[in-house]
Enzyme design. Structure first.
Site: not given
Length: 239
Positions: A27, A31, A50, A94, A97, A211, A224
């Site tokens: 996402g 990363r 973007r 994908r 997290s 989390d 992350r």
């Protein structure tokens, strides 16, 4: 010119750089940058529109791409649709997290999303005469589990929740999903799995627990981006 020959979109402009048939989809675009700089050789950036960074390189001699997708089903669905239909991507993995909602999960544990329950209405576009089950491609899931076993990495395999809600006014929602055996919550997998199924390509989500929602435990933003290396290394082996 057909849409498949256009080879660029308002959101992805590779300027002639190849996008591989297998792509990792975190996402967070930072990363994606970390993976490209840490693991890939002969890296070329194919997108910065973007600030959604995308890169193509090689891993152990195999071509592979990595690109950020943003947060939520709409963002993931937009990018994965274009990667599939415009750029010919066949395997979409994908890596993200998640927030654990089962006691047996701990921070940094790895989850393979065999299925993705959802509260999203994304499926309504297909006008199906019933409820649809969002599931991973077995070929990718089987290979990922084998890689994890070879690396000695324990993983949880099961159903995850792809939710449109990060802040949910219904404070009991996750407790209800937990009672149905859902392992963790995230925001993108169901849309990815639907796009892949409808197009006849492969998709798998690999998650790291960032989390534990009920225990109020969490990792940092920096962790992350860069510390979830076990998940990344499993995904890279799927090229």
């Amino acid at each position: 010119m057909s849409i498949s020959e256009l080879r660029e979109t308002p959101h992805i402009k590779p300027n002639g750089v190849e996008i591989a048939e297998t792509i990792l989809l975190p996402g967070d675009p930072l990363r994606a940058k970390f993976i490209a700089e840490t693991y890939l050789e002969d890296v070329v950036q194919f997108n910065d529109v973007r600030n959604m960074y995308g890169y193509t390189g090689t891993f152990k001699g195999k071509r592979i791409s990595v690109m950020g997708t943003g947060m939520g089903t709409p963002s993931m669905s937009l990018y994965s649709w274009e990667l599939i239909h415009i750029f010919g991507v066949k395997n979409l993995i994908r890596i993200g997290s998640c927030g654990a909602i089962q006691d047996q999960l701990n921070l940094y544990d790895i989850v393979f999303a065999m299925g993705a329950s959802t509260d999203s209405n994304y499926v309504q576009q297909y006008n199906l005469p019933g409820q649809y089950s969002n599931i991973a491609s077995f070929s990718l899931l089987e290979k990922a589990k084998k890689v994890a076993d070879e690396k000695g990495l324990p993983v949880h395999v099961g159903n995850v929740l792809s939710s449109d809600f990060f802040y949910n006014a219904d404070q009991t929602a996750l407790e209800k999903w937990s009672k149905m055996g859902i392992l963790c919550a995230e925001m993108e997998t169901a849309g990815l799995y639907m796009n892949a199924a409808h197009a006849g390509v492969n998709a798998l989500t690999i998650l790291t627990v960032s989390d534990h929602i009920f225990r109020h435990e969490q990792t940092t933003t920096e962790e992350r981006q860069t510390a979830f290396t076990n998940m990344m290394e499993i995904a890279l082996e799927l090229a």
